[in-house]
Enzyme design. Structure first.
Site, PDB file in Angstrom:
ATOM      1  N   GLY A 127      10.562  -3.250   5.412  1.00 38.36           N
ATOM      2  CA  GLY A 127      10.322  -4.166   5.237  1.00 38.36           C
ATOM      3  C   GLY A 127       9.873  -4.799   4.484  1.00 38.36           C
ATOM      4  N   HIS A 128       9.117  -3.758   3.614  1.00 35.91           N
ATOM      5  CA  HIS A 128       8.692  -3.487   1.813  1.00 35.91           C
ATOM      6  C   HIS A 128       9.819  -4.134   0.896  1.00 35.91           C
ATOM      7  CE1 HIS A 128       5.550  -0.888   2.762  1.00 35.91           C
ATOM      8  NE2 HIS A 128       5.170  -2.204   2.779  1.00 35.91           N
ATOM      9  N   MET A 155       1.244  -1.343   0.059  1.00 32.31           N
ATOM     10  CA  MET A 155      -0.439  -0.177   0.068  1.00 32.31           C
ATOM     11  C   MET A 155       0.875   0.929   0.015  1.00 32.31           C
ATOM     12  SD  MET A 155      -3.461  -1.141   1.783  1.00 32.31           S
ATOM     13  CE  MET A 155      -3.451  -0.812   3.601  1.00 32.31           C
ATOM     14  N   LEU A 203       6.767   3.094   1.354  1.00 28.74           N
ATOM     15  CA  LEU A 203       7.886   2.303   1.925  1.00 28.74           C
ATOM     16  C   LEU A 203       8.589   2.026   2.201  1.00 28.74           C
ATOM     17  CD1 LEU A 203       8.097   1.280  -2.128  1.00 28.74           C
ATOM     18  CD2 LEU A 203       5.907   0.318  -0.625  1.00 28.74           C
ATOM     19  N   SER A 249       6.467  -0.307  10.656  1.00 30.92           N
ATOM     20  CA  SER A 249       5.504  -0.574   9.522  1.00 30.92           C
ATOM     21  C   SER A 249       4.928   1.017   8.918  1.00 30.92           C
ATOM     22  CB  SER A 249       4.205  -0.483  11.050  1.00 30.92           C
ATOM     23  OG  SER A 249       3.164  -0.714  10.520  1.00 30.92           O
TER      24      SER A 249
HETATM   25  O1  PAF Z   1      -0.296  -5.470   3.705  1.00 30.03           O
HETATM   26  C1  PAF Z   1      -0.385  -4.919   2.972  1.00 30.03           C
HETATM   27  O2  PAF Z   1       0.245  -3.923   2.807  1.00 30.03           O
HETATM   28  C2  PAF Z   1      -2.219  -4.605   2.366  1.00 30.03           C
HETATM   29  O3  PAF Z   1      -2.680  -5.479   3.333  1.00 30.03           O
HETATM   30  C3  PAF Z   1      -2.273  -5.612   1.541  1.00 30.03           C
HETATM   31  C4  PAF Z   1      -1.646  -7.515   1.146  1.00 30.03           C
HETATM   32  C5  PAF Z   1      -0.598  -4.946   0.119  1.00 30.03           C
HETATM   33  C6  PAF Z   1      -3.264  -5.641   0.266  1.00 30.03           C
HETATM   34  O4  PAF Z   1      -4.125  -4.296   0.207  1.00 30.03           O
END
Ligand code: PAF
Length: 294
Positions: A33-34, A27, A30, A182
């Site tokens: 973690g991403h 979402m 970033l 997060s």
């Molecule tokens: O974990 C997230 O960021 C969201 O729940 C996801 C998996 C991108 C779905 O919108």
């Protein structure tokens, strides 16, 4: 890096890919973690597709959809630097056009823990992830351990809907003081940020007890709760000790892998965190195998 906003363009880009595809759905906003998920996807696939979409259907009306952190330009630069091949960043109307009517609902495994406290959340997650899986057709899809129930729900859905792909779970990335990364950490002011690592300390307290031989779920929950309660800036929502495969709350001592998870409120942030016990299982392969079952 190709940045795509429409379904037609994404279909074309996906058709042009011949090798193995790794996907990371986000979402935005970033953080490391991403980037760890993308790094893993990069290492294990020929092409990496990332998505940035703040999915409205997974937010309840009183939740933070409108204020959720958005940093598109910075995100795109991070994805470029991480050598992502394709980024899909659609508008809400593209994913949910007028008269949209279809949702995906996962059963039992989505009902407890976060599902109980956030009605509609997993219906929104399962719906958007289904759509993204259909659009990106990955061989491997990567999710973070921090959202442990999300991983279990998606694994269940992937099995039930007969997707032919692998869901890979990467361990939670933490700041030096233990706070799980997060996007919602951006909501914390200085004092709240100082208090927030209490989640990790609480998990550790239970893990230490487990290490000493304690297997009673109630005792493990209590050890974590005690640490959370001692931090006045934090309001405890729940602490759970559940079977790491079924996510059913546990009441009897067990040697089976256990998911110790919690949610708290710190100011306007709602933070979650978890640890699988025994703690040695918090690595990619064991998490991928255990959380939500194989
Ligand atoms: O974990 C997230 O960021 C969201 O729940 C996801 C998996 C991108 C779905 O919108």
């Amino acid at each position: 890096m190709q940045t795509i906003e429409t379904i037609i363009e994404l279909h074309k880009a996906r058709e042009a890919i011949t090798g193995r595809v790794g996907a990371v759905y986000t979402m935005g906003a970033l953080h490391k973690g991403h980037l760890a998920l993308i790094e893993q996807a990069r290492a294990e696939n020929d092409q990496v597709i990332a998505t940035i979409f703040v999915n409205p259907t997974q937010f309840a009306p009183q939740e933070d959809f409108s204020t959720y952190p958005r940093s598109l330009e910075q995100d795109l630069q991070l994805l470029r630097d991480a050598k992502v091949d394709v980024v899909f960043n659609p508008l809400t109307e593209i994913m949910y056009p007028p008269n949209y009517q279809t949702y995906v609902e996962v059963g039992e495994i989505a009902r407890g823990l976060e599902g109980m406290r956030r009605p509609g959340f997993f219906r929104g997650v399962a719906t958007i992830v289904t759509k993204l899986l259909n659009l990106t057709e990955p061989h491997n899809v990567y999710f973070g351990q921090k959202d442990a129930q999300q991983v279990a729900v998606i694994k269940q859905m992937v099995r039930d809907l007969n997707y032919s792909l692998k869901v890979i779970v990467c361990p939670t990335v933490r700041d030096e003081d233990g706070l799980a990364l997060s996007s919602r950490n951006a909501y914390l002011d200085k004092n709240q940020r100082r208090a927030a690592p209490v989640l990790y300390r609480a998990l550790q307290a239970a893990a230490d007890l487990y290490e000493k031989g304690e297997r009673t779920p109630k005792a493990l929950r209590l050890a974590a709760q005690k640490v959370l309660i001692a931090e006045p800036t934090v309001e405890m929502e729940y602490v759970s000790a559940a079977d790491a495969v079924t996510l059913n709350e546990l009441f009897e001592a067990t040697e089976k892998p256990l998911l110790l998870s919690m949610a708290v409120r710190v100011g306007k942030a709602r933070l979650i965190d978890n640890l699988v016990l025994p703690a040695a299982l918090n690595n990619r392969d064991d998490l991928t195998r255990i959380l939500g079952g194989a």
